[in-house]
Design an enzyme around this catalytic site. Structure first.
Site, PDB file in Angstrom:
ATOM      1  N   LYS A  74      11.100   5.245 -14.860  1.00  0.00           N
ATOM      2  CA  LYS A  74      11.882   4.818 -13.700  1.00  0.00           C
ATOM      3  C   LYS A  74      10.946   4.098 -12.745  1.00  0.00           C
ATOM      4  O   LYS A  74      10.179   4.720 -12.017  1.00  0.00           O
ATOM      5  CB  LYS A  74      12.511   6.028 -13.016  1.00  0.00           C
ATOM      6  N   GLU A 119      14.466  -4.336 -13.123  1.00  0.00           N
ATOM      7  CA  GLU A 119      13.784  -3.960 -11.890  1.00  0.00           C
ATOM      8  C   GLU A 119      12.754  -5.024 -11.521  1.00  0.00           C
ATOM      9  O   GLU A 119      11.968  -5.438 -12.374  1.00  0.00           O
ATOM     10  CB  GLU A 119      13.074  -2.620 -12.141  1.00  0.00           C
ATOM     11  N   CYS A 140     -10.282 -10.132  25.800  1.00  0.00           N
ATOM     12  CA  CYS A 140     -10.309  -8.705  25.473  1.00  0.00           C
ATOM     13  C   CYS A 140     -11.545  -8.383  24.630  1.00  0.00           C
ATOM     14  O   CYS A 140     -11.710  -8.910  23.537  1.00  0.00           O
ATOM     15  CB  CYS A 140      -9.048  -8.320  24.712  1.00  0.00           C
TER      16      CYS A 140
END
Ligand code: ZN
Length: 732
Positions: A123, A180, A457
């Site tokens: 899976k 998939e 900064c």
């Protein structure tokens, strides 16, 4: 196979077939049959044919694999056969019950005389996709969506190199392949490193990254992210007899060159099925991509059909999910890190804990929206996915087996006095103003980003300097993070990149630093001196320009000889592949001509319509100009070490040469030959002069041949031309 030049259609078809075959050999059989250079040459020839013959356009052409036209939005498309989700179980006992129920129902039906066989396959934790082929051509790739209707993402699916865009004519007229789409762990890590370098939000895990990639409108961005696909099922198939079992279907698809999810077991025996599921839990970690369970289904399609589906999921399949590798630990405090682009990232500091082989002390909390969002996780209602407080017991997981992250909070273990995390309202380092990216920009209700917008900064400056001096950028030996901090704590100026190259004027002060002796200082200064020679690509990468990472800076350096050429380039030259996907009007506005760019002007920089303007604007900003001027005056090399005069697909026998064609050739007519010469880096001209490099002389060549001979110019007859073309990888 000789092709008559008057038949561009035939040549186009031939090229497409050759390139698809080479592609299949490369991806499917991992056996390259063609050198990359030859592949590129043929692809360039095909692109050139398609540009001059729009009527031959084909959405499944191999040229589309590197990124076709961007789309305006996603078209919803209905699934002919619904894409149902699969029931999950985490318990072997529940799985055994499902097995018994399924077997009993089939036996009771009396329709089947053999014991049912089950297939077990991995899976994969990706994005479900349905691919529809009609007459063997890929026509749609659609996401699951709500199971009935999904989004058409065909433009991005075409960029998956291993996936055939056309199948042999022998396949059923309609063939829907379900599978998939996923990212390998390696691609995921690379993508997040790039996101980090670009100052973008990293993805949570490979599945989110794959889903995000599929949502790109511009396929060239998907192409850059190497998606993968495996088939694990079917939708509509016009011929029921084509495949009658799951294992048979997978074999057939594999034979067609479609990447498939190979079953790990086929068995009628429950014990064997359980053993396969349990054994695979250990093997799955070595696969290189995320696998979160095993899917078990009936092998026989007729048996599947007889059991049917509930409203939510099919009865003939179940997913056994492995528990995620997770652990719990205590959150001690949260640090606020300022990145080189000013982005502030909350970082959890935890009690050290062992997770999947490494001791974890820190994990990113991604952004402040996630820290304060009180939504609970659907998997486990007793846990909060976010709303993290100091002293909480947190779940820790690893995304893609690599990067630890806080997956949730165990609410039942929350101490009474747990304090919410302080969210900085000003920059924690410079106290400067913060820009908050408002909620909703990524589809959630939580804010996504806080950025310090103060260009002075010190935290940003420090991060920029560390990045610039880093191994993969300017690789300055002796100038690591510690030394940078040490120097910046003194009065020696170290605020800009140029300051690094001025350190040699401060040797006396440098020698006062702790642990800085003559030898160490000499090493540092030598490191700085040799860093001057890194060249344009590494300089650009080192500057930390948004969207200009490693690959983009190298791609730019390949096309521009030096910084001045890059600065002289109009915007469109930073994103040529995007130019050809624009409307004519848009293209005319940008390039001054509605015509598509020719292969010589087409090169992939990795920049597109949404990113190139930012880069162009930065390069021309006063700040960048000042930096470049300072670096140049300090002797930093601003030329490209990667620049190549000839186009990427140029061939030595043709590149940079001027050709004149005369007489009649059997294989080519004049115009297609001229274009071919150009695609190989040469130039075609009409008349013979001292500037002519080669005269191509066919039958009945007349005065041009005489003149060339008088001038001592090289003459190629047709066999010589064909031999040179073959050597350049062109099949005449
Ligand atoms: Zn700041």
């Amino acid at each position: 196979m000789p092709t008559h030049p008057s038949k561009p259609a035939a040549r186009t078809a031939e090229l497409r077939a050759i390139l698809e075959e080479a592609n299949t050999a490369y991806y499917t059989h991992a056996r390259p049959t063609m050198p990359d250079k030859e592949f590129d040459t043929l692809l360039a020839e095909l692109a050139s044919l398609e540009a001059t013959h729009p009527e031959l356009d084909d959405p499944n052409s191999p040229t589309r694999r590197v990124g076709g036209a961007a789309i305006d939005g996603f078209i919803p498309r209905q699934h002919r056969v619904p894409m149902l989700s699969i029931d999950n179980t985490y318990e072997i006992a529940t799985f055994a019950e499902w097995h018994a129920r399924t077997t009993k129902a089939l036996t009771a039906s009396g329709l089947f005389d053999h014991a049912p066989a089950f297939v077990v396959d991995p899976k994969i934790d990706g994005v479900a996709m349905s691919l529809r082929y009609e007459q063997g051509q890929l026509v749609h790739a659609v996401t699951r969506g709500d199971g009935r209707t999904g989004d058409d993402v065909t433009h991005n699916i075409r960029t998956i190199g291993a996936l055939p865009l056309r199948l042999p004519a022998s396949v059923p007229n309609v063939l829907e392949i379900r599978g998939e789409v996923f990212l390998s762990n390696a691609s995921f890590a690379e993508m997040n490193a790039q996101a980090e370098a670009d100052g973008d939000e990293p993805f949570m895990n490979p599945r989110n990254a794959a889903a995000g990639t599929l949502k790109q409108l511009d396929p060239s961005r998907a192409a850059a992210r190497s998606l993968s696909f495996v088939a694990h099922g079917k939708g509509e198939i016009s011929d029921d007899t084509w495949a009658t079992t799951h294992a048979g279907l997978i074999d057939k698809l594999a034979n067609l060159g479609v990447p498939v999810n190979r079953p790990i077991a086929v068995s009628t025996d429950l014990r064997e099925l359980i053993a396969a599921i349990e054994a695979f839990d250990k093997a799955r970690h070595t696969l290189g991509h995320a696998v979160d369970g095993a899917v078990v289904r009936l092998n026989d399609f007729a048996q599947q059909a007889s059991l049917g589906s509930t409203s939510k999921s099919p009865r003939w399949v179940v997913a056994f999910k492995y528990p995620a590798e997770r652990t719990t630990t205590r959150l001690l405090r949260v640090e606020h890190q300022v990145g080189k682009t000013g982005k502030i990232t909350p970082r959890a500091v935890m009690e050290p804990v062992l997770l999947a082989g490494t001791i974890v002390r820190h994990a990113t909390l991604h952004n402040y929206g996630r820290v304060r969002d009180a939504s609970t996780t659907p998997d486990d209602p007793a846990a909060s996915r976010t709303d993290i407080r100091l002293g909480d017991t947190v779940y820790l997981e690893k995304a893609g087996e690599i990067i630890p992250y806080v997956a949730g909070v165990l609410l039942t273990a929350r101490p009474k006095d747990a304090q919410p995390v302080d969210i900085p309202s000003t920059c924690p380092v410079c106290n400067g103003q913060l820009e908050v990216e408002p909620p909703g920009t990524d589809g959630t209700s939580a804010e996504t980003q806080r950025t310090c917008v103060n260009p002075e900064c010190p935290a940003q400056i420090r991060e920029k300097l560390i990045w610039f001096a880093g191994r993969k950028q300017m690789d300055i030996d002796g100038l690591g993070q510690e030394t940078i901090d040490q120097i910046r704590a003194t009065t020696i100026p170290l605020h800009t990149f140029a300051d690094i190259f001025r350190l040699k004027d401060h040797t006396h002060a440098l020698l006062q630093l702790e642990r800085m002796g003559d030898k160490k200082l000499a090493n540092l200064l030598a490191g700085i001196e040799s860093a001057k020679q890194r060249g344009l690509a590494r300089l650009l990468a080192g500057m930390g320009i948004r969207y200009v990472g490693d690959s983009t800076s190298r791609a730019l350096a390949k096309r521009f000889a030096n910084l001045n050429d890059l600065l002289a380039a109009p915007l469109w030259r930073l994103m040529p592949t995007a130019v050809n996907t624009m409307s004519k009007a848009e293209r005319a506005h940008l390039t001054g001509s509605p015509n598509k760019l020719t292969p010589d002007d087409l090169y992939d920089t990795g920049l597109g319509k949404d990113t190139a303007p930012t880069v162009h604007a930065y390069l021309h900003s006063p700040a960048a100009r000042e930096t470049f001027n300072e670096l140049a005056s300090l002797g930093v090399d601003l030329t490209s070490h990667e620049f190549s005069q000839a186009p990427a697909h140029g061939a030595p026998a043709f590149a940079g040469k001027t050709f004149v064609i005369t007489g009649t050739l059997a294989t080519y007519e004049r115009d297609p030959l001229s274009r071919l010469l150009e695609s190989l880096g040469g130039k075609a001209s009409g008349s013979v002069s001292s500037k002519t490099s080669v005269l191509i002389a066919g039958d009945s060549a007349g005065s041009k041949l005489t003149k060339a001979q008088e001038l001592g110019i090289t003459v190629w007859d047709e066999p010589t031309l064909l031999a040179n073309l073959r050597a350049a990888g062109v099949k005449p």
